[in-house]
Motif scaffolding. Structure first.
Motif, PDB file in Angstrom:
ATOM      1  N   LYS A 307       0.842  -1.206   0.000  1.00 39.45           N
ATOM      2  CA  LYS A 307       0.000   0.000   0.000  1.00 39.45           C
ATOM      3  C   LYS A 307       0.872   1.250   0.000  1.00 39.45           C
ATOM      4  O   LYS A 307       1.950   1.233   0.588  1.00 39.45           O
ATOM      5  N   PRO A 308       0.467   2.315  -0.681  1.00 41.13           N
ATOM      6  CA  PRO A 308      -0.802   2.517  -1.387  1.00 41.13           C
ATOM      7  C   PRO A 308      -0.725   2.164  -2.876  1.00 41.13           C
ATOM      8  O   PRO A 308      -1.575   2.585  -3.658  1.00 41.13           O
ATOM      9  N   PHE A 309       0.291   1.384  -3.271  1.00 42.84           N
ATOM     10  CA  PHE A 309       0.503   1.127  -4.694  1.00 42.84           C
ATOM     11  C   PHE A 309      -0.411   0.038  -5.234  1.00 42.84           C
ATOM     12  O   PHE A 309      -0.361  -0.292  -6.422  1.00 42.84           O
ATOM     13  N   ASP A 310      -1.273  -0.496  -4.353  1.00 45.84           N
ATOM     14  CA  ASP A 310      -2.354  -1.361  -4.805  1.00 45.84           C
ATOM     15  C   ASP A 310      -3.509  -0.541  -5.380  1.00 45.84           C
ATOM     16  O   ASP A 310      -4.427  -1.091  -5.993  1.00 45.84           O
ATOM     17  N   ASP A 311      -3.437   0.776  -5.207  1.00 48.01           N
ATOM     18  CA  ASP A 311      -4.456   1.698  -5.703  1.00 48.01           C
ATOM     19  C   ASP A 311      -4.032   2.217  -7.079  1.00 48.01           C
ATOM     20  O   ASP A 311      -2.976   2.866  -7.225  1.00 48.01           O
ATOM     21  N   VAL A 312      -4.836   1.935  -8.095  1.00 43.07           N
ATOM     22  CA  VAL A 312      -4.474   2.318  -9.455  1.00 43.07           C
ATOM     23  C   VAL A 312      -4.313   3.826  -9.589  1.00 43.07           C
ATOM     24  O   VAL A 312      -3.518   4.314 -10.415  1.00 43.07           O
ATOM     25  N   VAL A 314      -2.898   5.867  -7.527  1.00 40.76           N
ATOM     26  CA  VAL A 314      -1.530   6.212  -7.121  1.00 40.76           C
ATOM     27  C   VAL A 314      -0.554   5.841  -8.238  1.00 40.76           C
ATOM     28  O   VAL A 314       0.346   6.619  -8.584  1.00 40.76           O
ATOM     29  N   ARG A 315      -0.756   4.669  -8.813  1.00 42.08           N
ATOM     30  CA  ARG A 315       0.145   4.238  -9.898  1.00 42.08           C
ATOM     31  C   ARG A 315       0.014   5.155 -11.114  1.00 42.08           C
ATOM     32  O   ARG A 315       1.010   5.475 -11.779  1.00 42.08           O
ATOM     33  N   GLN A 316      -1.211   5.577 -11.407  1.00 45.38           N
ATOM     34  CA  GLN A 316      -1.406   6.497 -12.528  1.00 45.38           C
ATOM     35  C   GLN A 316      -0.753   7.846 -12.251  1.00 45.38           C
ATOM     36  O   GLN A 316      -0.167   8.466 -13.146  1.00 45.38           O
ATOM     37  N   ALA A 317      -0.832   8.292 -11.009  1.00 43.93           N
ATOM     38  CA  ALA A 317      -0.222   9.586 -10.656  1.00 43.93           C
ATOM     39  C   ALA A 317       1.290   9.543 -10.871  1.00 43.93           C
ATOM     40  O   ALA A 317       1.893  10.534 -11.317  1.00 43.93           O
ATOM     41  N   ALA A 504      -2.062  -1.811 -19.928  1.00 45.95           N
ATOM     42  CA  ALA A 504      -1.037  -2.050 -18.908  1.00 45.95           C
ATOM     43  C   ALA A 504      -0.398  -0.775 -18.388  1.00 45.95           C
ATOM     44  O   ALA A 504      -0.066  -0.678 -17.199  1.00 45.95           O
ATOM     45  N   MET A 505      -0.238   0.244 -19.255  1.00 48.80           N
ATOM     46  CA  MET A 505       0.443   1.479 -18.850  1.00 48.80           C
ATOM     47  C   MET A 505      -0.506   2.560 -18.364  1.00 48.80           C
ATOM     48  O   MET A 505      -0.078   3.466 -17.645  1.00 48.80           O
ATOM     49  N   ASP A 506      -1.778   2.471 -18.739  1.00 50.81           N
ATOM     50  CA  ASP A 506      -2.729   3.540 -18.447  1.00 50.81           C
ATOM     51  C   ASP A 506      -3.893   3.046 -17.604  1.00 50.81           C
ATOM     52  O   ASP A 506      -4.022   3.394 -16.425  1.00 50.81           O
ATOM     53  N   THR A 507      -4.721   2.167 -18.169  1.00 51.50           N
ATOM     54  CA  THR A 507      -5.909   1.691 -17.451  1.00 51.50           C
ATOM     55  C   THR A 507      -5.545   1.102 -16.090  1.00 51.50           C
ATOM     56  O   THR A 507      -6.164   1.424 -15.071  1.00 51.50           O
ATOM     57  N   LYS A 508      -4.527   0.251 -16.073  1.00 51.81           N
ATOM     58  CA  LYS A 508      -4.078  -0.372 -14.829  1.00 51.81           C
ATOM     59  C   LYS A 508      -2.792   0.251 -14.286  1.00 51.81           C
ATOM     60  O   LYS A 508      -2.488   0.106 -13.102  1.00 51.81           O
ATOM     61  N   ALA A 509      -2.041   0.915 -15.157  1.00 51.75           N
ATOM     62  CA  ALA A 509      -0.780   1.578 -14.756  1.00 51.75           C
ATOM     63  C   ALA A 509       0.091   0.654 -13.911  1.00 51.75           C
ATOM     64  O   ALA A 509       0.582   1.037 -12.852  1.00 51.75           O
ATOM     65  N   TYR A 510       0.312  -0.551 -14.410  1.00 50.56           N
ATOM     66  CA  TYR A 510       1.086  -1.534 -13.649  1.00 50.56           C
ATOM     67  C   TYR A 510       2.574  -1.179 -13.585  1.00 50.56           C
ATOM     68  O   TYR A 510       3.204  -1.209 -12.547  1.00 50.56           O
TER      69      TYR A 510
END
Length: 550
Positions: A307-312, A314-317, A504-510
């Motif tokens: 956490k908090p990188f389980d939140d998409v 945060v990953r998108q930000a 992968a890079m946007d919708t989920k921003a993995y």
């Protein structure tokens, strides 16, 4: 009735892929490995630099150049890229190109019968089957990060000591080329049967050079294999060199000084534009330079298990905060990064058009708007003042300047990232253990091929094990990757790949790239028989390298 044909040439798709990443004559210095008509001269010891040490000696397990550069000369592969023309795949321990059935599901390969391991044992199809079983179907406790590239393989059998048969579940656009992977060292079946982990700490190959010694933190030494099976086109026994010494030099300035003082002749990974220019001024009559686009890129990898990188959001930000175009303009002047791109190499056969790429989060040319959105996402996620440790590797070029740039970009949206730098073995141990929050990872391959570039995106508990350090499992993404692998029409496949990039890079921003690399190799011009490629993995067995007399 199934019929067979000999693969005498590369497929059109593969030929276009290679042509797209062939090196161009840029920069100063010699772009030709040897002057026309010059004949190879046997003898001598090649001294080169490697700026890191591998976590183990097992090519099937590792993903770092720090293994390939000193260790690849000890091994052979089933096929390899032609050192005199890196757009061609040629047999190595194979006796010929595969016979492929008309339904493209059966690959029958004849093997050479004159190949010996360095311990004197003759190589047979048992050894090649055991090698590929370990790579494609690794047993419990064995790490094989490239297994996903061979998802199409159903069975591997050997009906004769000099014959090998791969059966596929479905036709694969990349399978034949992946048989030339520089990581797929041929191992002894007997040694693997005794101890599947034997090659992690020991060396016994069939390659052009025999292992001599390894002094940790200092050097790696190999000598000519007198029983090597390889010969050049004139019938001369290979390799030309008597031996080689890889000097372990981890400081960037010390690397340049080693070339300048002629303590070392070459470093195969790459120098910065500044280092190239410094060496050009210091060695105006003794330096050659080769340059090429590079199938290599740094990734930002948030650990989705933490956490908090389980939140998409945060990953998108994290990706929205990065102005990649400003980074390209400034960083390409000081390090080995250059082009803005997605998961496929910019300018390559599977790359999206700029207009399409710019629709993906983090790739808009409106950096101010993207940063505003990043701030809003962080606020919505309840972490407007996010802070974390940013794991990185202690390799200056390009990891340090790329990380410092990204950290500064994050600071502009209220994120505080602490730079956590570790040497290669410790860095990779943390990645593999999930012992990090966000990391600067890398994705480097030997070919413009979606099955390779997307291998990191398979589910972490499945085919992505050992490569997917974002640690997510996503059955939908797995299906998307599988679909593009099965598609043999290049245009349709490119469309499927673009969909994966968006997801992968946007919708989920993995996980997502920062900037793609650019390769610059300044070296002493006595080194002959080596040609730069679009990667720092192939053409490293040193079989055809020789030293001119000054």
């Amino acid at each position: 009735m199934v019929t067979y044909r000999r693969v005498a040439a590369l497929s059109l798709t593969f030929a276009l892929a290679l042509a797209a990443c062939s090196p161009k004559a840029t920069g100063g210095g010699s772009q030709t490995p040897a002057p026309a008509g010059e004949q190879p001269r046997p003898g001598g010891t090649l001294t080169f630099i490697v700026n890191a040490e591998p976590p183990s000696y097992d090519g099937h397990r590792e993903t770092t150049f720090a293994l390939l550069h000193p260790i690849a000369p000890h091994y052979s592969t089933l096929y390899k890229f032609d050192p005199s023309d890196l757009t061609k795949v040629i047999p190595d321990v194979a006796a010929a190109m595969p016979d492929v059935s008309s339904d493209k599901l059966t690959y029958t390969i004849k093997l050479r019968t004159d190949v010996k391991f360095h311990d004197g044992q003759k190589m047979t199809s048992d050894d090649v089957v055991a090698t590929y079983q370990k790579i494609i179907f690794p047993p419990t406790g064995v790490l094989s990060p490239r297994a996903g590239a061979y998802a199409a393989v159903d069975t591997i059998t050997n009906p004769a000591p000099d014959q090998l048969v791969f059966k596929l579940k479905y036709p694969s656009a990349s399978f034949a080329t992946n048989l030339a992977s520089p990581w797929n060292f041929i191992y002894s079946a007997a040694k693997l049967k005794t101890d599947i982990h034997w090659y992690e700490k020991n060396i016994d190959g069939t390659g052009p050079f025999i292992y001599v010694s390894n002094t940790k933190g200092a050097d790696w030494v190999g000598k000519k294999n007198p029983d090597y099976f390889g010969k050049d086109k004139s019938g001369t026994q290979l390799p030309y060199l008597d031996g080689y010494k890889a000097l372990v030099i981890t400081d960037a300035n010390a690397e340049v000084n080693a070339i300048r003082s002629k303590q070392a002749m070459i470093e195969f990974r790459g120098f910065t534009p500044q280092q190239r220019d410094d060496l050009s001024r210091a060695l105006p009559n003794d330096l050659a330079i080769q340059e090429a686009p590079w199938i290599c890129v740094n990734y930002i990898v948030p650990n989705t298990k933490v956490k908090p990188f389980d939140d998409v959001r945060v990953r998108q930000a994290l990706t929205l905060a990065i102005d990649r175009y400003a980074g390209s303009a400034s960083l390409q002047k000081i390090t080995i990064v250059k082009d803005v791109g997605g998961l496929m190499r910019p300018g390559g056969p599977f790359a999206q058009a700029d207009a399409d790429l710019q629709k993906i989060a983090g790739y808009s040319t409106d950096a101010a708007a993207a940063k505003t959105k990043a701030k809003q996402l962080l606020a919505d996620a309840g972490v407007p003042n996010l802070s974390f440790k940013f794991l990185n590797r202690n390799i200056t070029t390009p990891y340090e300047p790329v990380a410092l740039f990204v950290i500064d970009q994050w600071k502009q949206v209220g994120i505080t990232a602490t730079h956590d730098v570790k040497e290669t073995s410790a860095y990779q141990a943390d990645l593999r253990a999930g012992n990090f929050q966000v990391a600067l990872d890398f994705n480097c391959d030997f070919l413009d091929e979606p099955d390779l570039q997307l291998a990191k995106f398979w589910s972490a508990s499945g085919l992505g094990k050992g490569l997917n350090f974002a640690y997510y499992d996503d059955a939908d993404l797995d299906k998307m990757i599988d679909a593009q692998s099965r598609e043999t029409d290049p245009a349709k496949r490119k469309t499927l790949v673009a969909g994966i990039e968006k997801y992968a890079m946007d919708t989920k921003a993995y996980q997502y790239p920062v900037l793609w690399w650019y390769r610059i190799i300044p070296y002493l011009n006595v080194v002959r028989g080596w040609r730069i490629g679009s990667n720092h993995y192939t053409n490293q067995d040193l079989e055809t390298v020789w030293l001119a007399q000054k």
